[in-house]
Design an enzyme around this catalytic site. Structure first.
Site, PDB file in Angstrom:
ATOM      1  N   LYS A 107      51.654  62.088  47.350  1.00 14.01           N
ATOM      2  CA  LYS A 107      50.332  61.480  47.214  1.00 14.01           C
ATOM      3  C   LYS A 107      49.303  62.571  47.422  1.00 14.01           C
ATOM      4  O   LYS A 107      49.557  63.543  48.144  1.00 14.01           O
ATOM      5  CB  LYS A 107      50.130  60.389  48.269  1.00 14.01           C
ATOM      6  N   GLY A 219      44.061  36.696  42.969  1.00 12.12           N
ATOM      7  CA  GLY A 219      43.603  37.842  42.172  1.00 12.12           C
ATOM      8  C   GLY A 219      43.682  37.521  40.695  1.00 12.12           C
ATOM      9  O   GLY A 219      44.509  36.693  40.259  1.00 12.12           O
ATOM     10  N   GLY A 221      43.040  40.378  38.350  1.00 10.75           N
ATOM     11  CA  GLY A 221      42.825  41.710  37.783  1.00 10.75           C
ATOM     12  C   GLY A 221      44.015  42.119  36.936  1.00 10.75           C
ATOM     13  O   GLY A 221      44.745  41.267  36.401  1.00 10.75           O
ATOM     14  N   ASN A 222      44.241  43.422  36.840  1.00  8.65           N
ATOM     15  CA  ASN A 222      45.289  43.932  35.952  1.00  8.65           C
ATOM     16  C   ASN A 222      46.662  43.324  36.249  1.00  8.65           C
ATOM     17  O   ASN A 222      47.335  42.806  35.360  1.00  8.65           O
ATOM     18  CB  ASN A 222      45.341  45.466  36.057  1.00  8.65           C
TER      19      ASN A 222
HETATM   20  P1  NAD Z   1      42.206  44.967  40.085  1.00  4.59           P
HETATM   21  O1  NAD Z   1      41.096  45.680  40.717  1.00  4.59           O
HETATM   22  O2  NAD Z   1      42.395  45.034  38.598  1.00  4.59           O
HETATM   23  O3  NAD Z   1      42.112  43.394  40.454  1.00  4.59           O
HETATM   24  C1  NAD Z   1      41.936  42.919  41.756  1.00  4.59           C
HETATM   25  C2  NAD Z   1      41.694  41.423  41.681  1.00  4.59           C
HETATM   26  O4  NAD Z   1      41.662  40.895  42.998  1.00  4.59           O
HETATM   27  C3  NAD Z   1      40.373  41.027  41.023  1.00  4.59           C
HETATM   28  O5  NAD Z   1      40.579  39.889  40.217  1.00  4.59           O
HETATM   29  C4  NAD Z   1      39.484  40.648  42.224  1.00  4.59           C
HETATM   30  O6  NAD Z   1      38.494  39.694  41.885  1.00  4.59           O
HETATM   31  C5  NAD Z   1      40.545  40.045  43.131  1.00  4.59           C
HETATM   32  N1  NAD Z   1      40.146  39.956  44.529  1.00  4.59           N
HETATM   33  C6  NAD Z   1      39.563  40.908  45.311  1.00  4.59           C
HETATM   34  N2  NAD Z   1      39.352  40.416  46.547  1.00  4.59           N
HETATM   35  C7  NAD Z   1      39.823  39.159  46.547  1.00  4.59           C
HETATM   36  C8  NAD Z   1      39.915  38.120  47.524  1.00  4.59           C
HETATM   37  N3  NAD Z   1      39.470  38.307  48.771  1.00  4.59           N
HETATM   38  N4  NAD Z   1      40.459  36.938  47.165  1.00  4.59           N
HETATM   39  C9  NAD Z   1      40.904  36.730  45.907  1.00  4.59           C
HETATM   40  N5  NAD Z   1      40.856  37.665  44.947  1.00  4.59           N
HETATM   41  C10 NAD Z   1      40.323  38.858  45.264  1.00  4.59           C
HETATM   42  O7  NAD Z   1      43.515  45.466  40.857  1.00  4.59           O
HETATM   43  P2  NAD Z   1      45.012  45.497  40.333  1.00  4.59           P
HETATM   44  O8  NAD Z   1      45.256  46.779  39.625  1.00  4.59           O
HETATM   45  O9  NAD Z   1      45.350  44.203  39.672  1.00  4.59           O
HETATM   46  O10 NAD Z   1      45.792  45.619  41.733  1.00  4.59           O
HETATM   47  C11 NAD Z   1      46.001  44.498  42.571  1.00  4.59           C
HETATM   48  C12 NAD Z   1      46.947  44.884  43.700  1.00  4.59           C
HETATM   49  O11 NAD Z   1      48.172  45.355  43.155  1.00  4.59           O
HETATM   50  C13 NAD Z   1      46.477  45.983  44.638  1.00  4.59           C
HETATM   51  O12 NAD Z   1      47.023  45.727  45.919  1.00  4.59           O
HETATM   52  C14 NAD Z   1      47.123  47.221  44.053  1.00  4.59           C
HETATM   53  O13 NAD Z   1      47.276  48.253  45.038  1.00  4.59           O
HETATM   54  C15 NAD Z   1      48.456  46.666  43.661  1.00  4.59           C
HETATM   55  N6  NAD Z   1      49.164  47.450  42.648  1.00  4.59           N
HETATM   56  C16 NAD Z   1      48.613  47.679  41.425  1.00  4.59           C
HETATM   57  C17 NAD Z   1      49.309  48.411  40.484  1.00  4.59           C
HETATM   58  C18 NAD Z   1      48.766  48.634  39.096  1.00  4.59           C
HETATM   59  O14 NAD Z   1      49.477  49.225  38.289  1.00  4.59           O
HETATM   60  N7  NAD Z   1      47.553  48.155  38.772  1.00  4.59           N
HETATM   61  C19 NAD Z   1      50.579  48.931  40.793  1.00  4.59           C
HETATM   62  C20 NAD Z   1      51.139  48.669  42.047  1.00  4.59           C
HETATM   63  C21 NAD Z   1      50.408  47.928  42.968  1.00  4.59           C
END
Ligand code: NAD
Length: 428
Positions: A107, A219, A221-222
């Site tokens: 990291k 959530g 998001g992605n």
């Molecule tokens: P993102 O930023 O695209 O989406 C986050 C989502 O969470 C959004 O919809 C936001 O509105 C919502 N959110 C934030 N606070 C909230 C709350 N208090 N209650 C309800 N919803 C809430 O993030 P992402 O890329 O989807 O990642 C989400 C999680 O997955 C994180 O913990 C990230 O570390 C983990 N993760 C992501 C990836 C990846 O490839 N994107 C890989 C491994 C782990």
């Protein structure tokens, strides 16, 4: 009482210690694996737009590379610390190992706040960061990727500087590149789809048909969006989804009789995964407080937002109907909730297994970049399914054989694989 700040490296080490004890690891293995193998800390002087020079603090921690070159993201954060980077590097080692990737864990980070920097300043920072490390990174050594507040653009600047220093094109030196510039198709779907590949396998194991199940997702998001899409494709119904409302500075959950429609809801969602409350209401969604996502009477919970969302305080609110939790987010379940979930008979697919799809696809990107030959999306997703299914099977087999929770089994497999690689190489 003296206040002791939270230190994620101490947490990572204590998790490791408990697994090392369960595996009866010898002292040499424990000493080697509870610390990173290599750490780089350095100054990155950057000429700012106003002509002044600002000296940023940069890090790269390579926890262990016994199984292959190191892999891990680069974070830009004002509160970045060496201990956070150490913990995240160690967790990358376990994540790569549980997915059985021929990679180790690393990291990196820079103490900075990109919100207060122009893109030109960020470019100079990226180039300065890699100039300090150019001899210690590379396709066969250590391959960075985007993480908190870094993107494909940052990766391209780092790659460009790295290639300039080495006098050749080395696209496999970095992942998370944009598609068309060495990125992999399928990366955007990979984490969410990976969550559902493991969920599908868990349902098979429990003798439950996906089409008979409902889920509540935290959530949008992605990770959540692609998890929901694939879950619906295998027949599941998403009863409830929650997101953060930037305007009201709180979270809301949304539900609709018959389940949510991902496409219509995406039409009222911003690029950060925030659902527009008025837009959702117009589409006929009921809005409830965000924390209620956890108490919905569903079969499956998918936390895909933040860490520490299921804890000793709220675990008791989980409905008796819940049979599986698929952890899409990193660290969504606090350690004090694990025993409550276990007593409730809930099958937990732990984060570093469930959300490993992202790193698996980054590995595929690296392989494609090294060959300079890019696969069609279906190939990438098909290979992702194979990897995730195999990783799930190894963990669930051990969990069943030993009568232990999935999280413990995943850690035992990961640590054991890395310790074995160190032993096989004659290091310990
Ligand atoms: P993102 O930023 O695209 O989406 C986050 C989502 O969470 C959004 O919809 C936001 O509105 C919502 N959110 C934030 N606070 C909230 C709350 N208090 N209650 C309800 N919803 C809430 O993030 P992402 O890329 O989807 O990642 C989400 C999680 O997955 C994180 O913990 C990230 O570390 C983990 N993760 C992501 C990836 C990846 O490839 N994107 C890989 C491994 C782990």
């Amino acid at each position: 009482m003296t206040y002791k700040p939270f230190n994620s490296f101490e947490v990572a080490q204590s998790q490791f210690d408990s697994i090392a004890a369960k595996l009866s690891l010898d002292e040499g293995a424990r000493q080697l694996l509870r610390h990173p193998m290599r750490e780089y800390g350095f100054a990155v002087p950057v000429r700012m737009d106003d002509g002044s020079v600002h000296v940023f603090r940069g890090f790269r921690v390579q926890h262990n590379d016994a199984r292959g070159p190191c892999k891990g993201g680069i974070r830009f954060h004002p509160l970045e610390t060496l201990d956070t980077v150490r913990a995240l590097a160690m967790w990358m080692t376990w994540k790569c190992a549980v997915a059985d990737l021929p990679l180790g864990g690393a990291k990196g980070g820079v103490v900075c706040d990109p919100h207060n920097m122009s893109m030109q300043e960020q470019e100079r920072l990226c180039r300065g960061w890699v100039r300090q490390l150019a001899q210690n990174l590379g396709p066969n050594l250590d391959i960075p990727a985007p993480d908190v507040m870094t993107s494909g653009q940052h990766m391209l600047w780092i790659l460009d500087e790295f290639e300039r220093i080495h006098g050749q094109r080395l696209p496999g030196a970095i992942t998370g590149k944009p598609v068309g510039m060495g990125g992999s198709l399928g990366r955007i779907e990979a984490t969410g789809f990976g969550v559902i590949f493991t969920l599908r396998e868990a349902l098979k194991l429990l003798g439950i048909r996906a089409k008979d199940t409902t889920a509540s997702v935290q959530g949008f998001g992605n990770v959540a969006q692609y998890a929901i899409r694939l879950y619906q494709q295998i027949g599941g119904t998403v009863a409830c989804v929650s997101s953060w409302d930037q305007q009201d500075q709180t979270s809301y959950a949304y539900r609709k009789p018959g389940g949510i429609d991902i496409d219509e809801l995406l039409g009222v969602t911003d690029r950060y995964g925030g659902i527009d409350a008025a837009g959702a209401r117009d589409l006929g969604y009921e809005r409830i407080p965000g924390e209620r996502w956890i108490s919905e009477p569903v079969d499956i919970l998918i936390p895909a937002a933040l860490e520490n969302q299921i804890n000793a305080e709220n675990a008791g609110e989980i409905a008796g109907s819940v049979k599986v939790i698929a952890e899409g987010a990193n660290g969504p379940t606090a350690p004090d909730a694990d025993s409550i979930l276990s007593k409730a008979g809930i099958f937990v697919i732990p984060d570093f297994l469930a959300n490993a799809g992202g790193v698996v696809c980054s590995y595929f990107e690296q392989v494609q970049s090294n060959m300079n030959y890019y696969w069609p999306k279906d190939d990438v997703l098909g290979r992702l399914d194979l990897k995730m299914t195999a990783a799930f099977a190894a963990v669930s087999d051990l969990a069943e054989k030993r009568g232990i929770p999935m999280r413990e089994a995943a850690y035992m497999i990961a640590v054991d694989r890395v310790a074995k690689a160190c032993r096989d190489r004659g290091w310990i």
